[in-house]
Design a protein around this motif. Structure first.
Motif, PDB file in Angstrom:
ATOM      1  N   TYR A  44       0.841  -1.204   0.000  1.00  0.00           N
ATOM      2  CA  TYR A  44       0.000   0.000   0.000  1.00  0.00           C
ATOM      3  C   TYR A  44       0.875   1.253   0.000  1.00  0.00           C
ATOM      4  O   TYR A  44       0.662   2.168  -0.797  1.00  0.00           O
ATOM      5  CB  TYR A  44      -0.939   0.010   1.215  1.00  0.00           C
ATOM      6  CG  TYR A  44      -1.338   1.405   1.634  1.00  0.00           C
ATOM      7  CD1 TYR A  44      -2.264   2.129   0.889  1.00  0.00           C
ATOM      8  CD2 TYR A  44      -0.742   2.019   2.728  1.00  0.00           C
ATOM      9  CE1 TYR A  44      -2.599   3.426   1.235  1.00  0.00           C
ATOM     10  CE2 TYR A  44      -1.080   3.308   3.091  1.00  0.00           C
ATOM     11  CZ  TYR A  44      -1.996   4.008   2.334  1.00  0.00           C
ATOM     12  OH  TYR A  44      -2.315   5.296   2.676  1.00  0.00           O
ATOM     13  N   ASN A  45       1.852   1.297   0.911  1.00  0.00           N
ATOM     14  CA  ASN A  45       2.722   2.485   1.003  1.00  0.00           C
ATOM     15  C   ASN A  45       3.423   2.756  -0.320  1.00  0.00           C
ATOM     16  O   ASN A  45       3.496   3.914  -0.757  1.00  0.00           O
ATOM     17  CB  ASN A  45       3.745   2.316   2.131  1.00  0.00           C
ATOM     18  CG  ASN A  45       3.131   2.503   3.491  1.00  0.00           C
ATOM     19  OD1 ASN A  45       2.247   3.330   3.683  1.00  0.00           O
ATOM     20  ND2 ASN A  45       3.579   1.718   4.452  1.00  0.00           N
ATOM     21  N   MET A  69      -4.998   0.510  -6.729  1.00  0.00           N
ATOM     22  CA  MET A  69      -4.107  -0.526  -6.185  1.00  0.00           C
ATOM     23  C   MET A  69      -3.862  -0.307  -4.692  1.00  0.00           C
ATOM     24  O   MET A  69      -3.853  -1.267  -3.911  1.00  0.00           O
ATOM     25  CB  MET A  69      -2.789  -0.526  -6.964  1.00  0.00           C
ATOM     26  CG  MET A  69      -2.952  -0.996  -8.396  1.00  0.00           C
ATOM     27  SD  MET A  69      -1.555  -0.566  -9.475  1.00  0.00           S
ATOM     28  CE  MET A  69      -0.177  -1.257  -8.603  1.00  0.00           C
ATOM     29  N   SER A  70      -3.656   0.934  -4.303  1.00  0.00           N
ATOM     30  CA  SER A  70      -3.412   1.256  -2.886  1.00  0.00           C
ATOM     31  C   SER A  70      -4.600   0.835  -2.036  1.00  0.00           C
ATOM     32  O   SER A  70      -4.441   0.199  -0.985  1.00  0.00           O
ATOM     33  CB  SER A  70      -3.173   2.756  -2.704  1.00  0.00           C
ATOM     34  OG  SER A  70      -2.053   3.187  -3.412  1.00  0.00           O
ATOM     35  N   ALA A  71      -5.790   1.190  -2.491  1.00  0.00           N
ATOM     36  CA  ALA A  71      -7.003   0.829  -1.746  1.00  0.00           C
ATOM     37  C   ALA A  71      -7.161  -0.689  -1.681  1.00  0.00           C
ATOM     38  O   ALA A  71      -7.559  -1.238  -0.645  1.00  0.00           O
ATOM     39  CB  ALA A  71      -8.221   1.472  -2.398  1.00  0.00           C
ATOM     40  N   SER A  85      -9.323   0.581  10.733  1.00  0.00           N
ATOM     41  CA  SER A  85      -8.626   1.771  10.236  1.00  0.00           C
ATOM     42  C   SER A  85      -8.202   1.563   8.779  1.00  0.00           C
ATOM     43  O   SER A  85      -8.184   2.510   7.996  1.00  0.00           O
ATOM     44  CB  SER A  85      -7.418   2.118  11.108  1.00  0.00           C
ATOM     45  OG  SER A  85      -6.406   1.142  10.996  1.00  0.00           O
ATOM     46  N   HIS A  86      -7.893   0.326   8.400  1.00  0.00           N
ATOM     47  CA  HIS A  86      -7.484   0.054   7.020  1.00  0.00           C
ATOM     48  C   HIS A  86      -8.652   0.198   6.052  1.00  0.00           C
ATOM     49  O   HIS A  86      -8.508   0.788   4.981  1.00  0.00           O
ATOM     50  CB  HIS A  86      -6.872  -1.352   6.907  1.00  0.00           C
ATOM     51  CG  HIS A  86      -5.640  -1.508   7.735  1.00  0.00           C
ATOM     52  ND1 HIS A  86      -5.507  -2.496   8.672  1.00  0.00           N
ATOM     53  CD2 HIS A  86      -4.515  -0.782   7.809  1.00  0.00           C
ATOM     54  CE1 HIS A  86      -4.344  -2.383   9.275  1.00  0.00           C
ATOM     55  NE2 HIS A  86      -3.728  -1.337   8.770  1.00  0.00           N
ATOM     56  N   ILE A  87      -9.798  -0.310   6.415  1.00  0.00           N
ATOM     57  CA  ILE A  87     -10.955  -0.200   5.517  1.00  0.00           C
ATOM     58  C   ILE A  87     -11.415   1.259   5.436  1.00  0.00           C
ATOM     59  O   ILE A  87     -11.795   1.740   4.370  1.00  0.00           O
ATOM     60  CB  ILE A  87     -12.099  -1.161   5.930  1.00  0.00           C
ATOM     61  CG1 ILE A  87     -13.039  -1.418   4.748  1.00  0.00           C
ATOM     62  CG2 ILE A  87     -12.888  -0.653   7.100  1.00  0.00           C
ATOM     63  CD1 ILE A  87     -12.500  -2.340   3.720  1.00  0.00           C
ATOM     64  N   ASN A  88     -11.306   1.989   6.537  1.00  0.00           N
ATOM     65  CA  ASN A  88     -11.664   3.416   6.517  1.00  0.00           C
ATOM     66  C   ASN A  88     -10.711   4.211   5.632  1.00  0.00           C
ATOM     67  O   ASN A  88     -11.139   5.121   4.909  1.00  0.00           O
ATOM     68  CB  ASN A  88     -11.696   3.976   7.939  1.00  0.00           C
ATOM     69  CG  ASN A  88     -12.867   3.432   8.738  1.00  0.00           C
ATOM     70  OD1 ASN A  88     -13.893   3.065   8.178  1.00  0.00           O
ATOM     71  ND2 ASN A  88     -12.702   3.378  10.043  1.00  0.00           N
ATOM     72  N   MET A  89      -9.418   3.876   5.666  1.00  0.00           N
ATOM     73  CA  MET A  89      -8.454   4.545   4.784  1.00  0.00           C
ATOM     74  C   MET A  89      -8.756   4.220   3.323  1.00  0.00           C
ATOM     75  O   MET A  89      -8.659   5.099   2.455  1.00  0.00           O
ATOM     76  CB  MET A  89      -7.023   4.136   5.142  1.00  0.00           C
ATOM     77  CG  MET A  89      -6.514   4.758   6.427  1.00  0.00           C
ATOM     78  SD  MET A  89      -4.936   4.044   7.025  1.00  0.00           S
ATOM     79  CE  MET A  89      -3.884   4.156   5.604  1.00  0.00           C
ATOM     80  N   THR A 115     -17.029   0.176  -7.698  1.00  0.00           N
ATOM     81  CA  THR A 115     -17.221  -1.218  -7.301  1.00  0.00           C
ATOM     82  C   THR A 115     -16.331  -1.567  -6.115  1.00  0.00           C
ATOM     83  O   THR A 115     -16.777  -2.211  -5.162  1.00  0.00           O
ATOM     84  CB  THR A 115     -16.930  -2.156  -8.490  1.00  0.00           C
ATOM     85  OG1 THR A 115     -17.827  -1.838  -9.552  1.00  0.00           O
ATOM     86  CG2 THR A 115     -17.102  -3.619  -8.099  1.00  0.00           C
ATOM     87  N   LEU A 116     -15.090  -1.109  -6.155  1.00  0.00           N
ATOM     88  CA  LEU A 116     -14.186  -1.371  -5.036  1.00  0.00           C
ATOM     89  C   LEU A 116     -14.664  -0.637  -3.784  1.00  0.00           C
ATOM     90  O   LEU A 116     -14.611  -1.192  -2.669  1.00  0.00           O
ATOM     91  CB  LEU A 116     -12.760  -0.946  -5.407  1.00  0.00           C
ATOM     92  CG  LEU A 116     -11.646  -1.441  -4.496  1.00  0.00           C
ATOM     93  CD1 LEU A 116     -11.646  -2.959  -4.372  1.00  0.00           C
ATOM     94  CD2 LEU A 116     -10.299  -0.955  -5.020  1.00  0.00           C
ATOM     95  N   LEU A 117     -15.164   0.564  -3.946  1.00  0.00           N
ATOM     96  CA  LEU A 117     -15.720   1.310  -2.819  1.00  0.00           C
ATOM     97  C   LEU A 117     -16.935   0.567  -2.239  1.00  0.00           C
ATOM     98  O   LEU A 117     -17.066   0.442  -1.013  1.00  0.00           O
ATOM     99  CB  LEU A 117     -16.109   2.717  -3.280  1.00  0.00           C
ATOM    100  CG  LEU A 117     -16.580   3.710  -2.235  1.00  0.00           C
ATOM    101  CD1 LEU A 117     -15.562   3.884  -1.114  1.00  0.00           C
ATOM    102  CD2 LEU A 117     -16.854   5.058  -2.901  1.00  0.00           C
ATOM    103  N   CYS A 118     -17.769   0.044  -3.097  1.00  0.00           N
ATOM    104  CA  CYS A 118     -18.919  -0.741  -2.628  1.00  0.00           C
ATOM    105  C   CYS A 118     -18.460  -2.012  -1.916  1.00  0.00           C
ATOM    106  O   CYS A 118     -19.071  -2.433  -0.927  1.00  0.00           O
ATOM    107  CB  CYS A 118     -19.841  -1.081  -3.788  1.00  0.00           C
ATOM    108  SG  CYS A 118     -20.752   0.353  -4.393  1.00  0.00           S
ATOM    109  N   ASP A 119     -17.386  -2.613  -2.395  1.00  0.00           N
ATOM    110  CA  ASP A 119     -16.829  -3.779  -1.702  1.00  0.00           C
ATOM    111  C   ASP A 119     -16.446  -3.418  -0.271  1.00  0.00           C
ATOM    112  O   ASP A 119     -16.680  -4.203   0.652  1.00  0.00           O
ATOM    113  CB  ASP A 119     -15.584  -4.303  -2.421  1.00  0.00           C
ATOM    114  CG  ASP A 119     -15.901  -5.035  -3.708  1.00  0.00           C
ATOM    115  OD1 ASP A 119     -17.085  -5.371  -3.938  1.00  0.00           O
ATOM    116  OD2 ASP A 119     -14.962  -5.278  -4.488  1.00  0.00           O
TER     117      ASP A 119
END
Length: 170
Positions: A44-45, A69-71, A85-89, A115-119
């Motif tokens: 992610y970083n 990719m980061s998300a 905290s990871h899902i919120n980021m 779609t990724l946001l909905c996931d």
């Protein structure tokens, strides 16, 4: 049902991501090595740093791809550690990317971002947000682009929902 468990390396090895500049290339290589080791936070970083370089250099498509990719890495880490905290980021990154995409009118597969946001919302069982996100996107596309583009998005969303229901019923 989420699409976050797939092999991301097949999505990210395109030459446009790899050959942009030396800075991005280095972050990409580091991120892919971390991904192979399932070190999702380090990946992610690296991908996040690459997205920032791309955004600074006004490489809109590359910025959006690396943000995606980061998300994805944050979602994988959430699944591994169950740390909210990871899902919120991830949600924050994806919301920024969707806004950026719409605001700058970047020709990008906005459906993949949403779609990724909905996931993400599905992983935390926040289903009402999913429906409103899609409806808002359809209205935005109608208003700022065209009815045709909004219809393409709506059909894609509708077919995705149908396959999600079919998969979850088994």
């Amino acid at each position: 049902h989420t699409r976050c468990s797939r092999d991301w390396s097949s999505d990210v090895c395109s030459s446009d991501l790899y050959n942009m500049n030396e800075n991005i290339k280095q972050h990409f290589d580091n991120g892919m090595n971390n991904l192979k080791d399932q070190n999702y936070l380090s990946a992610y970083n690296d991908f996040y740093l690459a997205s920032n370089v791309a955004k600074t250099e006004d490489l809109k498509q590359i910025y959006l791809q690396y943000t995606h990719m980061s998300a994805s890495m944050l979602i994988a880490e959430f699944k591994k550690q169950n740390d909210y905290s990871h899902i919120n980021m991830a949600i924050e990154l994806l919301n920024e990317a969707v806004d950026y995409c719409l605001e700058k009118k970047v020709q990008f597969d906005i459906f993949s971002l949403i779609t990724l946001l909905c996931d993400c919302y599905e992983l935390i069982n926040y289903f009402p947000k999913i429906e409103s996100l899609h409806l808002n996107t359809i209205n935005y596309l109608k208003e700022h682009y065209s009815n045709d583009i909004a219809m393409i998005y709506a059909k894609q969303y509708s077919s995705d929902r149908k396959s999600t229901r079919l998969n979850s019923s088994h």
